[in-house]
Every structure is written in C-alpha cells, then in structure tokens.
Design an enzyme around this catalytic site. Structure first.
Site, PDB file in Angstrom:
ATOM      1  N   GLU A  53      -5.847  -7.188   0.192  1.00 44.16           N
ATOM      2  CA  GLU A  53      -6.497  -7.073   1.503  1.00 44.16           C
ATOM      3  C   GLU A  53      -7.924  -6.595   1.307  1.00 44.16           C
ATOM      4  O   GLU A  53      -8.174  -5.651   0.554  1.00 44.16           O
ATOM      5  CB  GLU A  53      -5.781  -6.071   2.418  1.00 44.16           C
ATOM      6  N   GLU A  67       0.821  -1.221   0.000  1.00 47.22           N
ATOM      7  CA  GLU A  67       0.000   0.000   0.000  1.00 47.22           C
ATOM      8  C   GLU A  67       0.851   1.265   0.000  1.00 47.22           C
ATOM      9  O   GLU A  67       0.752   2.120   0.887  1.00 47.22           O
ATOM     10  CB  GLU A  67      -0.999  -0.016   1.156  1.00 47.22           C
TER      11      GLU A  67
END
Length: 420
Positions: free
Chosen positions: A310, A100
């Site tokens: 995720e 991320e």
C-alpha cells in the site's frame, strides 16, 4: 483495471464472508464471489495478490475466546487459511497472511481505535475492555504464530503443486530523528526496533529485539525453541504498508508511571511528530522516507524480498478530478522505490492504494485515495477517472515521458498494480 494496464491486483478475503462463524462449513455465496473475482482477474491477465486477514475477525471467535489475545486463534486461522489455499490456490501465487500486523496490534490492542477496540488508556478512545500494557504484545505474538502455522501448512500441503509464495505484512513509517541530539537518535533506533524489529526479527532471526526484551520484560511473550524454528524463515517475502514519514523525539517515561498505564508508544519512549503540514489524514510527500525504510530493511534484515502493498495519498472526497498532488506523490514514491532497487533492495512489486474511492476504516467517506472517483450518492456508484488514473495508465503503458532506463528497470521489477 485491464484498460489501465494493471498487471496485478491486491485484495483481501473476508474471513466472515467465507466462513461466517469462523470455523465450519463455507458459505457458498462467499466462495462463489471470490472464485468469480479471481477468475475474472486472471482472464484479463491480472495477477491476484491475496491478503487473508485485514481486521475482520468473525465475531463468534471474539466472543468465544477473545480472538487474537488467545492462542486458540492459531488453530482457527490455520484452518481458515487451509480453506483458502484449497479453494483458490491453483489461481493465486501470492499470499499475505496478515495485513499490517504491527499497526493492527497497536491500533486494536494498545490505542483502541481499530477493531476490536481494546485499551486501558484514553488517548484516542474510552475502551470498555483491554490492557494496553500487555495485549498488543500477546496479540502480536499470536499473529506471528498463526502466520507461521499457516505458512508451514502451505509449504507441506500445497506449495509443490500450486507453486505460490506466502508472506507477512507490517506497517512501516519512515522514521527520522527530530533533532541531531543523541537522545533523539537513540529514540529513532528504539522506534525501529519496536515498529520493524518486533515482527521482522522473529521472522528473519527467530526472536524479538534485545531492546524490546529489556524494556518490556515479562510483558513480552517468549518463543519456545520449537516456535522459534517454526517462525524463523516462515515468510517468503515482507509486505510493506507505507504512507508517511514522521519525526521521532525522545520521550522517556517517568519512573513513577504505573505499568498498568503503559501503552505502546510509552514503552518505546518516543513521541512521533508530523512533518510540515502533515496530519493524521493528510500528509506531505517525503519519498526519501520510503527509500530509507527499504535501505534499512536491506541492511538490517538480510535484504528480504519486499512487496510495497500500500502506498498512496488521501484527499478530501469530492475534490477535483485533477488530483495533481496525488500524481506527484505516486510518481515520487515510485522513484524512491526505484532508487532503492538500484542500491540493491530486493523490492519486487508496488501497489497503489487505491484503485477506486472506497469506505476508509478511520475516515469513512471524508477522505479517499482512489484513482477513480466514486459518486457514493449515485445508486449505480458511478466511477470517473481522475488525473491520477490517466497518469498511472500512461506510466504502465510506457507513454509517460520518463527516463528510459528507469522504465526498463521498473517494468522488470514492478507489477503495474493497485490495491483495494
């Protein structure tokens, strides 16, 4: 995991556990730990999907040159990646370099609430060092260059033998205009340029979005021609971290605002607003938000191969094992991914966060995402399956009553996977 029917498992390697001082000799205990984990996964038919970096920089490199705000990180990260490819690459076919990266740069170097806690604003935290107007973009630039360097190394030195793929991960909010006004629609597009295009446009097309260059000017680093060639096409896939969808409202700053007081969201000129009863640690299911992200990436970035690395729902730790809201959330988001695939998205995998309850970076043990409850007061950390574990296992094994066409398409595109 094997009993559940998981076909893949995503985990991160800790740079410090493997190379305590950031460079130099490997820690034999760390090396053995990961070799054993990977061997155990593969012996049960579970594919390891490995992330190289998830916020945990060796302190030595932070102290020596400032970590990600220095170009020195490129060489050290590449050497660390090289050590991982050499040690584990024969058994690992899916690599993500940086987790991320967008939210990492924002949270760590603009807002200051994630390590190493740099900022010049005080919205969330009083930082002792940092510059929110420049550091997130410098750090993000170095992340892209470090990823490209590691990717180049892998493809030159390992890919022909190990036959793996290497990708890059971003955090991807669902983004929806707060109103039908032209200002809010334009603000939403700016947010997409900053939150998606910031990292994806260099990886796909070789340079930053024009809107970012216009707004940031000299605060945005510039790629040399050689760097452009190295970054462009360096990612075999895009990893997506997605949990929630937010409203985007135009919030143009006043001209008197000092540039030194800028932060990321001030630069974008937006205010993000939670939907319904959502909050920072709890959010409603808006699966159409994930579907819209996948559709936007398909249309705007040449339909890259995507792994949803995720996705999950937090609930207060210790709440009932009958976590029905989590089941409904996961089911809805798998359905959204399926719809995107039907519409042509090259989405190849889906991972639930998380397999078991664990220590969360921002909420500690207060909120948990696990499909297995972990009793943190028990010396043996006793684990108990929640309803979500039973549901997910049934889904993966085909015993959950879903549309036959859907189950066929999902099994052809998705690893029955979880993330930890």
């Amino acid at each position: 995991m094997a009993e559940m029917g998981l076909e893949a498992f995503r985990f991160s390697i800790s740079w410090t556990r493997l190379i305590p001082n950031g460079r130099g000799p490997l820690n034999p205990k760390g090396l053995k730990f990961y070799k054993n984990l990977i061997k155990e996964l593969r012996s049960h038919g579970i594919e390891p999907h490995v992330t190289l970096y998830h916020y945990d920089l060796p302190q030595t490199l932070e102290d020596e040159y400032g970590g990600w705000i220095s170009r020195n990180i490129i060489e050290d990260f590449t050497a660390y990646a090289d050590a991982c490819f050499k040690a584990f690459g024969d058994d690992v076919k899916l690599w993500t370099t940086i987790n991320e990266a967008t939210i990492f740069a924002i949270a760590s170097y603009s807002e200051g609430f994630a390590p190493p806690g740099h900022c010049s604003s005080t919205k969330f935290i009083n930082c002792s060092t940092g510059n929110s107007s420049t550091e997130p973009y410098i750090a993000g630039h170095n992340m892209l260059l470090a990823h490209a360097s590691a990717s180049k190394l892998y493809k030159l030195k390992y890919k022909s033998k190990q036959r793996g793929t290497i990708g890059f991960s971003i955090y991807a909010f669902g983004l929806s205009p707060y109103s039908n006004s032209k200002d809010d629609e334009m603000a939403t597009q700016r947010a997409k340029d900053f939150l998606f295009g910031w990292m994806l446009k260099p990886l796909i097309f070789g340079d930053y979005p024009d809107e970012m260059k216009r707004i940031l000017g000299s605060r945005l680093p510039v790629f040399s021609e050689e760097e452009t060639e190295q970054v462009r096409g360096s990612s075999d896939f895009v990893g997506i971290i997605h949990y929630m969808t937010v409203y985007v409202k135009n919030s143009r700053p006043t001209s008197s605002l000092s540039p030194s007081r800028q932060d990321f969201f001030t630069d974008v000129g937006v205010e993000t607003i939670f939907m319904g009863n959502s909050s920072f640690f709890e959010w409603e299911a808006n699966p159409w938000g994930l579907e819209s992200v996948l559709e936007y990436l398909k249309q705007s970035y040449n339909n890259p191969p995507i792994y949803i690395l995720e996705n999950g729902k937090p609930m207060k730790h210790g709440s009932m094992l009958q976590d029905t809201p989590r089941v409904e959330y996961i089911q809805a988001y798998i359905g959204a991914a399926l719809n995107a695939i039907k519409n042509g998205s090259d989405t190849r995998g889906y991972f639930v966060w998380s397999m078991i309850d664990l220590y969360e970076l921002l909420s500690g043990y207060m909120y948990s995402y696990g499909m297995y409850y972990v009793n943190f007061s028990d010396p043996g950390l006793k684990r108990s399956p929640k309803l979500s574990a039973s549901w997910y296992s049934g889904f993966l094994n085909g015993s959950v009553d879903v549309d036959p066409q859907a189950i066929s398409l999902l099994h052809s595109n998705f690893s029955g996977s979880s993330s930890l």
